[in-house]
Design an enzyme around this catalytic site. Sequence first.
Site, mmCIF file in Angstrom:
data_model
loop_
_atom_site.group_PDB
_atom_site.id
_atom_site.type_symbol
_atom_site.label_atom_id
_atom_site.label_comp_id
_atom_site.label_asym_id
_atom_site.label_seq_id
_atom_site.Cartn_x
_atom_site.Cartn_y
_atom_site.Cartn_z
ATOM 1 N N LYS A 144 -41.568 26.299 -11.287
ATOM 2 C CA LYS A 144 -40.156 26.432 -11.636
ATOM 3 C C LYS A 144 -40.050 27.337 -12.860
ATOM 4 O O LYS A 144 -41.034 27.530 -13.574
ATOM 5 C CB LYS A 144 -39.566 25.054 -11.931
ATOM 6 C CG LYS A 144 -39.480 24.199 -10.685
ATOM 7 C CD LYS A 144 -38.635 23.007 -10.950
ATOM 8 C CE LYS A 144 -38.970 21.927 -9.920
ATOM 9 N NZ LYS A 144 -38.519 20.636 -10.379
ATOM 10 N N HIS A 147 -37.775 28.183 -18.642
ATOM 11 C CA HIS A 147 -36.455 28.628 -19.101
ATOM 12 C C HIS A 147 -36.325 28.572 -20.621
ATOM 13 O O HIS A 147 -37.276 28.211 -21.329
ATOM 14 C CB HIS A 147 -35.357 27.828 -18.407
ATOM 15 C CG HIS A 147 -35.506 26.349 -18.531
ATOM 16 N ND1 HIS A 147 -35.436 25.705 -19.740
ATOM 17 C CD2 HIS A 147 -35.744 25.394 -17.596
ATOM 18 C CE1 HIS A 147 -35.599 24.405 -19.544
ATOM 19 N NE2 HIS A 147 -35.808 24.191 -18.253
ATOM 20 N N HIS A 150 -37.534 25.643 -22.516
ATOM 21 C CA HIS A 150 -38.982 25.559 -22.736
ATOM 22 C C HIS A 150 -39.418 26.501 -23.854
ATOM 23 O O HIS A 150 -40.315 26.172 -24.628
ATOM 24 C CB HIS A 150 -39.739 25.882 -21.439
ATOM 25 C CG HIS A 150 -39.484 24.891 -20.346
ATOM 26 N ND1 HIS A 150 -38.948 25.266 -19.132
ATOM 27 C CD2 HIS A 150 -39.650 23.551 -20.287
ATOM 28 C CE1 HIS A 150 -38.825 24.181 -18.366
ATOM 29 N NE2 HIS A 150 -39.236 23.128 -19.057
HETATM 30 N N1 ARG Z 1 -41.143 18.938 -17.985
HETATM 31 C C1 ARG Z 1 -39.948 18.447 -18.614
HETATM 32 C C2 ARG Z 1 -38.782 19.399 -18.377
HETATM 33 O O1 ARG Z 1 -38.988 20.559 -18.188
HETATM 34 C C3 ARG Z 1 -40.117 18.247 -20.086
HETATM 35 C C4 ARG Z 1 -41.115 17.197 -20.458
HETATM 36 C C5 ARG Z 1 -40.962 16.713 -21.854
HETATM 37 N N2 ARG Z 1 -41.862 15.682 -22.196
HETATM 38 C C6 ARG Z 1 -41.788 14.410 -21.805
HETATM 39 N N3 ARG Z 1 -42.722 13.589 -22.181
HETATM 40 N N4 ARG Z 1 -40.793 13.983 -21.068
HETATM 41 O O2 ARG Z 1 -37.650 18.988 -18.406
#
Ligand code: ARG
Length: 583
Positions: A144, A147, A150
């Site tokens: 994905k 973005h 991130h």
């Molecule tokens: N992968 C998730 C996202 O892009 C963020 C993860 C953040 N960390 C966690 N422990 N939830 O939305």
Amino acid sequence: MDSATIIPDIKGADYENNKLDPFRGVVASMVAEFFGKTPEQVFGVLEVPRSPELVGYITLAVPRLRVQGNPAQLAQQWIEKFVPNEYIIDVSQASHYLNFKYNHPLLTKTLLKHIYEKKETYGTNQSGAGKTCLIDFSSPNMAKPFHAGHLRSTIIGNFVRHVHAANGWKTIGMNYLGDWGKQYGLLAIGFEKFGSEEELLKHPIKHLYDVYVKINAEIEKDPNVDEQARAYFKKMETGDESALALWRKFKDLSIERYKDTYARLNVEFDVYSGESQISNESMSRALEILKEKNISTESNGAIIVDLSQYKSDVAMIQKNDGTTLYITRDIGAAMERYEKYKFDAMYYVVASQQDLHFKQLFKILELMGFDWVDRCKHINFGLVNGMSTRKGTAVFLDDILEQTKESMHEVMKQNEKKYAQIDNPEYVADVIGISAVMIQDMSAKRIRNYTFNWTRMFSFEGDTGPYLQYAHARLCSIERNCGFELNPEIDFTFLKEKPAIELIDMIAQYPDVVKTALQTLEPCTVVTYAMKLSHHVSVTLESLWVMGAERHLAEARLFMYWATRITLGNALKLLGLKPLERM
Ligand code: ARG
């Protein structure tokens, strides 16, 4: 020595690393008794005045001591008893403020010698020695887009990490990838249909995204695909090696590519973890505890936690088909992380869109009885608008960084003479471009949204990344061109002009900045400091030259500019930038 110049032992004072602290300590010991306070109480409320007329002073706002009586009158009474000493040479009063003028040559000498000893570690302290923090940041989702959220998490998380390290903490940087769930079964089905081994090796991230988009479109036409994906993911969940092998390949190739991009951004992780790594045991254990403690209930075959009495919503933690969710994995992850690292702090650097998620997560952990939940914190931040390339809506970070580099390169070419002097313009363009993106991101409070501005962030004037890099490179060029070496045995008393005093004061405040940053975890406090310092460098350079000045002056000034360059460089590194020596 009279009793006033005894520097008292004070909790919170760091005489070793902060060269303003001894002066503050003396002020505290001078006034404490008179106001009926401990030196520590006084020390805690001393301020560095903002007004330019009060450069070289430490201020005490008497009302902050919460004393009985009229603060202005008390200040007046105190002043009558004042006797100058080695540290504090004068005092003035402005209504309820007492302004202590410190012995500036003494500060200059101790500070500059200290920086000469410390160099790259100037500004750091050991207050966090023995403590460990875990920072979960960046954490993109496989196949994905990486973005803007991130990108912000990467920049801010890296800053949070540097700030802790600068305050003596041990840090663990963790990338918690989104790499588990039915969608990765779907991706595998998609790859069988649309994938190319060659493309996967060449451009794993782009290719997996393409496949993902295509297979998602396919679901609409063919309902069987969804069923296939479910079945495939089931195989993955039960540990079927053939199903896992493909997924693992996707993951390894993606991580390898992420690492290149992170290196460009000057970011590294200690651990690449991910949702897939959370064991079924810890999640079952979590579900058991929740059931035992009557925290969870069943609802249409699913398991939920109703948090409405805590002003939150219902959180689903197991679907009616028995599968887990994002929050379930986060519960298991937190438990595993605490067991493994016994952290003193854990940070989740994630956009404010997930405020509810973390509120629920922390509440659930608290209800489960984990007292370490107090150590967990969601570091949230606002949205970025308009982060797409100029051509269209590319969603890949690499494209953004490429475009950044190109744009910066164009800006650099406009100054032909300077451009000709740069050895590796591509590299320099990349570093300045990335600085532009990062500083734009860190210039305001985290929670504020901002709009990606392709023109403004590249400007060499105004509060931009290029401006900071330019100030640093300019200081480096003084060292290169002056024709003599740094000499710590010189007479620092030649540094007595107003701009010099101001500059020295600013660099003396850097350890305070590092300390404050740990409390606020707001990168903008450091950005503001670096900007102020850079502005002041150009003001000082207008009148206080090294080249062309008499030797004793030139040597003293070189030392001052060198110490400024070290300080600015350390501040830029704290922010995650690579300070440039030439540009
Ligand atoms: N992968 C998730 C996202 O892009 C963020 C993860 C953040 N960390 C966690 N422990 N939830 O939305």
